[in-house]
Design a protein around this motif. Structure first.
Motif, PDB file in Angstrom:
ATOM      1  N   GLY A 180       1.015   6.204  -1.680  1.00 26.71           N
ATOM      2  CA  GLY A 180       2.410   6.283  -2.116  1.00 26.71           C
ATOM      3  C   GLY A 180       3.359   5.949  -0.983  1.00 26.71           C
ATOM      4  N   LYS A 181       3.070   6.507   0.195  1.00 22.78           N
ATOM      5  CA  LYS A 181       3.933   6.305   1.358  1.00 22.78           C
ATOM      6  C   LYS A 181       3.942   4.830   1.778  1.00 22.78           C
ATOM      7  N   GLU A 182       2.754   4.259   1.816  1.00 23.02           N
ATOM      8  CA  GLU A 182       2.629   2.847   2.214  1.00 23.02           C
ATOM      9  C   GLU A 182       3.433   1.921   1.288  1.00 23.02           C
ATOM     10  N   TRP A 183       3.271   2.131  -0.026  1.00 20.72           N
ATOM     11  CA  TRP A 183       3.981   1.271  -0.976  1.00 20.72           C
ATOM     12  C   TRP A 183       5.487   1.499  -0.918  1.00 20.72           C
ATOM     13  N   ALA A 184       5.890   2.770  -0.741  1.00 23.26           N
ATOM     14  CA  ALA A 184       7.324   3.071  -0.663  1.00 23.26           C
ATOM     15  C   ALA A 184       7.935   2.346   0.528  1.00 23.26           C
ATOM     16  N   GLU A 185       7.214   2.361   1.659  1.00 19.37           N
ATOM     17  CA  GLU A 185       7.716   1.672   2.859  1.00 19.37           C
ATOM     18  C   GLU A 185       7.788   0.164   2.621  1.00 19.37           C
TER      19      GLU A 185
END
Lengths: 330, 329
Positions: free
Chosen positions: B39-44
């Motif tokens: 989730g964090k990777e895609w949000a970034e």
């Protein structure tokens, strides 16, 4: 007169004419006699080949004839093949072998009893694209085969003598007459069939539009799909796709035409493009050559009576499934 | 309109996210993913907010969510979003079993939110044109359909039965079944299936062939196999041959392509240049939410396609055709 085996042809329709051309090319067989209920058709073949027009009874009774080539409608195969075998002739018979398993068994028994060879015209095993694909699969190009898809047809119901193709009792329709080619090829490629399930337009609202889709499960585990069409979709074509563990072979005859010819009609109206084939040798000639060379002891037989019988079994199972709505185990 | 995304487990999430970024009047607020790192990777990557808790995303003033979780998680995410008053676009298949599918449909109805199943193939321009031709009557009465939805083996949770509900059959039955129902107005009555694990060392089947009886005396076959090798020039296909009393139509949905031969790749590649169906799907869903009009692909549509897939699994066990009615409840 050529040296070699003397052949009598019974049935001078489309396939009979095609076989007659093959004998012209071979140097170890000669077409000496031809019979057809339509005298003009027999005469046309005789004029091209130098054969004599005679009755089927005379041809079978002639002791100088070694081989009988049977190209009559399917439901008549048994009578001519048995008579020819009883007269001691080797027999080459067009596919499908017969209209029923019982007829096919009688044909095999008659040939066995007379000690003559029986060959069945499953010509797809002699088409270069199908042979190449078979060899590629067996050399491991796709790995173990998983799913095979075959297509054949795309033209309106063939019209012939007394419209016999349209008569289900005579021809068995496209499943028995045409996509038996694919069943035979698949058996050659994958081995024995375990189960068949099929659906077709026959028995619904047929009206000369015959279309069938067949699902096959092989003992090897492979799954196959065969499409047969006597509905016009731009003309005759064939396709196969062989997918396996590590590769895929894809063939579409419509994409493998070396020549596309378009000739304008009178007055400059656009014509219809017609693909022209370009064979070094017609597969029909290769097929007949194999049978003649078998009789000469030069080659092993590719499609004998047993092979024709097994492919007939698959086609009849597909017809049974279409009729009952249930899968048929072989 | 503000929109959020729940889970990037499904590969289609990336393409729906691009659509959200590109659509005018749409604000892509953020992502929740049960896999926090993903989730964090895609949000970034997408420059949107990352939510570590689902309730935090659902507390925001987003009006709709797009759910790209595993198939088994569709139900719990849909129910949570609906109960928070958000419209839902959920990846196909609707669910892995009937109970979940019913719960999703009922909850969305009760909460008065829209539920659309992501069947992007309906938005493919060649499919829309095929529908127009069929409806014009040019083909006459429809007799039979031959279809394929081939793919390459997706790997990951797609091959785990408890997360995906099955393998190639559930994954690739639903698209074409939806298209046939929508395009031809036919329903599926009886399903026969051959399927097997024949190519890959995975838990589920990777090859499937369905033979089906439809209303109006129509029959059809559908090949769902994940049998495109890695050397194949593209991911797979959607094809249909429609046989009518007055003509034949052959659809190859992704044939608008050119061929690329590049020494660095060592295999031919097909570059598709037809319409972007994922973009058109997301756009249409959000317009339905904004204008409060009915969605094009309902939960019931999703349920009907699931029925065919589950009947196929039952048929494969019995080696007999299975009536949809019989497995419905």
């Amino acid at each position: 007169m050529k040296p070699g085996l003397k052949v009598g042809l019974i049935g001078g329709g489309t396939m009979g004419s095609t076989h007659a051309e093959a004998y012209r090319v071979l140097d170890n067989a000669e077409l000496v006699a031809v019979a057809d209920l339509v005298p003009e058709r027999a005469q046309a073949i005789a004029a091209r080949t130098g054969a004599t027009v005679r009755s089927a009874t005379e041809i079978i009774a002639d002791p100088s004839i070694d081989v009988i080539d049977v190209c009559v409608p399917t439901y008549l195969h048994r009578d001519f093949v048995v008579a020819a075998a009883d007269a001691g002739k080797h027999v080459f018979c067009e596919k499908p072998m017969a209209r029923s398993l019982k007829e096919a068994e009688e044909m095999k028994a008659a040939c066995d009893k007379a000690g003559v060879r029986l060959g069945i015209g499953h010509v797809v095993r002699f088409f270069p694209e199908y042979i190449r694909a078979y060899n590629k699969v067996h050399s491991g190009v796709v790995g173990k085969v998983a799913v095979v898809r075959c297509t054949r047809g795309g033209f309106a119901l063939p019209t012939a003598w007394k419209d016999w193709y349209a008569n289900y009792e005579y021809s068995g329709g496209l499943v028995l007459d045409m996509i038996i080619h694919d069943f035979d090829y698949l058996r050659w490629l994958l081995g024995p069939v375990e189960r068949v399930f099929a659906k077709g337009t026959r028995g619904r609202d047929y009206n000369r539009l015959e279309y069938a889709l067949v699902s096959l499960k092989f003992k090897s585990g492979a799954i196959a799909h065969v499409e047969g069409s006597w509905v016009n979709s731009g003309g005759f074509h064939t396709r196969f796709e062989i997918a396996g563990e590590k590769g895929l072979i894809d063939y579409d005859s419509r994409k493998a035409n070396p020549i596309t010819l378009t000739v304008n009609k009178a007055g400059g109206a656009p014509g219809v493009p017609v693909p022209a084939s370009a064979w070094a040798e017609s597969p029909y000639t290769t097929e007949i050559r194999n049978f003649i060379n078998v009789l000469d002891g030069k080659e092993g037989q590719i499609v004998d009576g047993n092979e024709g019988y097994e492919s007939l079994k698959v086609a009849l199972a597909a017809l049974e499934s279409i009729e009952t709505g249930k899968p048929v185990n072989l | 309109m503000k929109v959020g995304m729940i889970s990037f487990a499904h590969l289609h999430a990336e393409s729906y996210a691009s659509a959200l970024k590109a659509l005018p009047g749409v604000e892509f607020v953020g992502i929740y993913d049960e896999d926090n790192n993903r989730g964090k990777e895609w949000a970034e990557k997408l420059s949107v907010m990352h939510f570590e808790k689902l309730e935090d995303l659902l507390k925001t003033d987003i009006e709709a969510v797009i759910i790209c979780s595993t198939n088994a998680d569709h139900c719990r995410y849909t129910v949570a979003a609906a109960e928070a008053g958000k419209h839902v676009l959920v990846e196909k298949p609707i669910a892995t079993n009937f109970a979940d599918a019913h719960k999703m449909i009922e909850t969305c109805k009760k909460q008065n939110v829209k539920l659309q199943i992501a069947f992007p193939v309906r938005y493919l321009p060649s499919v829309l044109e095929t529908k127009r031709i069929v409806e014009s009557g040019q083909l006459g009465r429809i007799l039979a359909i031959k279809a394929t939805n081939h793919g390459s083996m997706p790997g990951g949770w797609f091959t785990e039965k408890d997360k995906a509900g099955g393998g190639a059959v559930i994954d690739h039955t639903v698209h074409v079944v939806d298209i046939i129902r929508w395009m031809l107005g036919l329903e599926f009555k009886e399903i026969y299936a051959e399927y097997d694990r024949l190519i890959h060392n995975i838990e589920t089947e990777d090859c499937g062939l369905l033979t089906m009886e439809l209303t109006n005396n129509v029959f059809a076959t559908l090949d769902t196999s994940w049998n495109r090798p890695s050397a194949y020039p593209t991911w797979g296909d959607v094809t249909m041959t429609i046989i009518g009393t007055n003509g034949v139509l052959e659809l190859d949905g992704f044939s608008q392509k050119f061929d690329i031969y590049n020494n660095d790749v060592k295999k031919a590649q097909w570059e598709y240049f037809g319409g972007d169906m994922d973009y058109l799907l997301v756009k249409d869903f959000l317009e339905a939410c904004k204008n409060n009009t009915p969605v094009k692909v309902t939960g019931e549509d999703g349920l009907k396609t699931l029925e065919v897939a589950l009947a196929a699994y039952e048929s494969g066990k019995r080696h007999q055709p299975v009536a949809i009615e019989e497995i419905r409840n």
